[in-house]
Enzyme design. Structure first.
Site, short mmCIF file in Angstrom:
data_model
loop_
_atom_site.label_atom_id
_atom_site.label_comp_id
_atom_site.label_asym_id
_atom_site.label_seq_id
_atom_site.Cartn_x
_atom_site.Cartn_y
_atom_site.Cartn_z
N TYR A 478 -9.30 3.85 -18.83
CA TYR A 478 -8.20 4.67 -18.30
C TYR A 478 -7.92 5.84 -19.25
CZ TYR A 478 -3.81 5.95 -16.07
OH TYR A 478 -2.81 6.64 -15.41
N SER A 558 -7.27 6.68 -10.67
CA SER A 558 -6.22 7.65 -10.95
C SER A 558 -6.65 8.53 -12.13
CB SER A 558 -4.90 6.93 -11.22
OG SER A 558 -3.82 7.83 -11.16
N ASP A 643 -1.94 8.48 0.07
CA ASP A 643 -1.77 8.59 -1.38
C ASP A 643 -0.99 9.87 -1.67
OD1 ASP A 643 -1.87 8.68 -4.10
OD2 ASP A 643 -4.00 8.20 -4.26
N HIS A 678 -1.80 4.95 -3.18
CA HIS A 678 -2.43 5.01 -4.50
C HIS A 678 -2.86 3.64 -4.99
CE1 HIS A 678 -3.46 7.41 -7.93
NE2 HIS A 678 -2.79 6.63 -8.76
#
Length: 710
Positions: A478, A558, A643, A678
């Site tokens: 991430y 994301s 989203d 999302h």
């Protein structure tokens, strides 16, 4: 003994398909270019930003048809779905919480319910347990989720929030706690909010009603705190706090347990939050500024008997600490330190448990917890079985403590903790079909990134797996927004592990693993550090003999989707399969949609300066796709039509650009979910479908057949 995960005839089919190429749908484009500080930026696929336009809808339909046609040829696809269903079909039980009506509340899912059900009883998980609220009854397809439940101080009323189809937009309803009868109160267009009860109503935060047809794409501005009086229409709600000079600020609201102080936290333009306090016991009191900037974390935990605030903060403490602040004398020089900053761990949270405190820490990305007295003295450690993550359910009213613990191969189970004996007791165990945690190993390694920085990574695999370069590796990361990747449990991940795969989770810079310095080292003009850390993680797995580039899959969602898109463009030779999920792919225009402007503290924006625009353009996944015949990995992009966090236009434009570029014959497909957002609140059925397609794509393009589906 090495688990069987063998190359089959499917490898030949995949190879044949790749050589033949795919007939990608033609994306709508208009040749748009624009100027950024004298830099000409190509934005030819701009029409795809209009997600309700007929041309975009036709393209989406055609892309989904192509993707489903491709996936449908995989003979073990349904077998993967069946095994994932079995792995996910286990009882999931949340932490109990004793509420103001004196009863315990908890979430529970018997196995494959789309949404977990809220139960209550006089004891946790007791025989008199009854259904309090079942979100599955709020829609036919399980796409209405229940983000929060908030009981009034007298226990008479319970407010709950719902979101539809995965959107961040929130609606608030109120019910009578005792008989569960729904009241007439209904709040719309709330967002990023809870419900804070006070008197005969509650506080909440909302945006103005959005333009029809642009609810999921237009920028959100003027987040405002309101007070709603029960029994009145939303149109009569009173504005409690707003900042018309700063349309991009978030404003959240809370009230101290003693009802004395109203708290407003501002966010959206920094790494932390501002904090303003109003004394409700003094008529005509003004707002007191405790912290005006958004450069630090400020979270009020409690009040003291003499009216001071107990505050968790990062001010003068990048690893965080707890201080007492007197609102009558709020200057930093007057703060009294209760829990000092650690020298080797990040203080991630503090909860009240009777007259004690429970302090939670991250050390090398794994959770630790300690019991402290109100002066900050350590009394005991709450010990966990291995690397993992825990969360606590406590109350100032009682010393009763519950917590859950999970790790990569340990599903979340609930424990009680006795403050007197300092012992934990298993209250609710969790069992998953065919899973024995003792069959697996999790180790933590520290590898060296490009600039010499040591980066931690967890590696989980089946016992007996050998370093013989034949192992498929699933690398996840991430690296942003102060998010720490702790060990956690995913039943769908077990599918990968039981089939001989290795799961590697890298704790990249940009996260909070080592406090604010670690986070800051992966932001703005230092964002390349995050990509270098991730590339180095893949190289480590190869150099250590675990795998080869032909067996390496990379995934992230994301900000992690941005990560995957960027590293694939920079090192397409390093990976065989890439899964960028709901990613931020257009770094030049991300701040123009919904709450994208909120990410500027991590990314910077193309409007800041020419230097910043050049830097963003230099790694933006949409803009750095090679077009010279360089072979790319097989790529499956995922997004969803609702989203409104990272709008689907990011993935639309990125996929269109991939398909138009000369990057070899490996497939570049996009999977566009419907009535989904999302990720939060996604029904289990949709989760299973998505993981079926991801794993089918991964195994197929690795040329492997998963043994557990035969």
């Amino acid at each position: 003994m090495k688990p069987i995960l063998y190359i089959s005839a499917m490898a030949l089919i995949a190879s044949s398909c790749a050589k033949q190429g795919l007939n990608y749908p033609k994306a709508p484009e208009d040749g748009t270019t624009y100027d950024a500080f004298g830099i000409t930026v190509d934005d030819r696929f701009r029409p795809l930003e209009n997600d309700t336009a007929a041309a975009t809808l036709e393209w989406v339909k055609a892309e989904n048809a192509l993707t489903q046609e491709y996936l449908s040829q995989i003979p073990y696809r349904q077998g993967i779905r069946d095994r994932l269903t079995a792995l996910n079909n286990f009882a999931k039980t949340g932490l109990p919480s004793k509420e103001n009506d004196g009863k315990y509340y908890w979430s529970q899912n018997s196995g494959l319910l789309n949404q977990s059900v809220i139960y209550r009883g006089t004891t946790p998980y007791g025989e008199d347990a009854e259904v309090f609220l079942d979100p599955n009854s709020l829609s036919d397809d399980g796409t209405v989720a229940l983000p929060g439940l908030f009981q009034s101080k007298d226990g008479k009323y319970t407010a709950y929030t719902i979101s539809r189809s995965g959107s961040d937009w929130t609606e608030i309803y109120v019910m009578d706690t005792a008989d569960k009868k729904l009241a007439d109160d209904h709040i719309e267009w709330a967002k990023f909010t809870g419900v804070t009860w006070d008197g005969d109503g509650f506080y909440y935060s909302a945006y103005p009603r959005p333009e029809a047809g642009k609810e999921f794409s237009n920028a959100n501005e003027f987040h405002t705190v309101y007070y709603h009086k029960l029994g009145t229409p939303q149109s009569e709600d009173k504005v409690v706090y707003e900042n018309r000079e700063q349309p991009l600020y978030f404003h959240s609201v809370d009230i101290t347990d003693d009802g004395r102080y109203l708290l407003v936290m501002g966010g959206g333009q920094g790494f932390g939050n501002s904090l303003y306090v109003k004394d409700l016991k003094k008529a005509g009191s003004e707002w007191v500024t405790i912290e005006p900037s958004m450069d630090y974390t400020m979270s009020v935990l409690d009040t003291t008997a003499d009216g001071k605030l107990l505050v968790y903060t990062s001010v003068d403490a990048p690893l965080n600490r707890v201080v007492e602040i007197d609102p009558a004398n709020p200057g930093r020089g007057a703060w009294n330190e209760i829990i000092r900053q650690s020298t080797d761990a990040v203080l991630t949270g503090v909860s009240m448990a009777g007259d004690k405190l429970i302090a939670e820490y991250d050390k090398d990305a794994s959770n630790h917890a300690f019991v402290l007295d109100r002066k900050g003295n350590q009394l005991a450690e709450i010990k966990f079985p291995t690397y993992g993550s825990a969360s606590f359910s406590t109350s100032k009213k009682s010393d009763e403590v519950f917590y859950n613990f999970a790790s990569f191969t340990y599903p979340s189970s609930v424990y009680s903790y006795n403050m007197d004996t300092q012992e934990s007791k298993l209250v609710h165990a969790t069992e998953v079909d065919g899973l024995n945690p003792d069959d697996y190993v999790t180790e933590q390694v520290f590898y060296t990134s490009k600039d010499g920085t040591k980066v931690p990574m967890f590696i989980t695999y089946k016992k007996g797996l050998e370093k013989d370069k034949s192992n498929p590796v699933y690398l996840y990361g991430y690296g942003g927004f102060n998010v720490t990747l702790n060990p956690s449990f995913s039943p769908s991940r077990i599918f990968w592990l039981e089939n001989g795969g290795i799961y590697a989770q890298a704790n990249l810079r940009g996260g909070a693993e080592y406090g604010e310095k670690w986070h800051e080292a992966g932001t703005k003009m230092k964002k390349q550090n995050v990509f270098d850390d991730f590339i180095a993680a893949g190289e480590y797995m190869i150099n250590q003999g675990w795998t080869t580039p032909e067996l390496l899959t990379v995934e992230g969602g994301s900000n992690g989707g941005l990560l995957v898109g960027a590293v694939v463009n920079q090192r397409p030779d390093l990976f065989r399969v890439a899964i960028p999920r709901v990613g931020v792919m257009d770094m030049m225009r991300y701040h123009l949609f919904t709450i994208g402007w909120n990410w500027a503290s991590d990314y910077g924006t193309a409007d800041d300066s020419r230097e910043m625009a050049e830097y963003l353009l230099g790694y933006s996944p949409l803009h750095t796709i090679k077009n010279d015949g360089t072979p790319y990995p097989s790529i499956l992009v995922t997004t969803a039509d609702h989203d409104d966090r990272v709008v689907p236009a990011h993935s639309f434009k990125y996929a269109a650009a991939l398909q138009a570029a000369d990057t070899g014959n490996n497939p570049k497909l996009i999977r566009i979910d419907s009535k989904a957002g999302h990720g939060a609140g996604k029904p289990i059925a949709k989760q299973l479908d998505e993981w079926m397609d991801i794993y089918s794509f991964v195994f197929y393009n690795l040329g492997r057949t998963p043994e557990s589906v035969k």
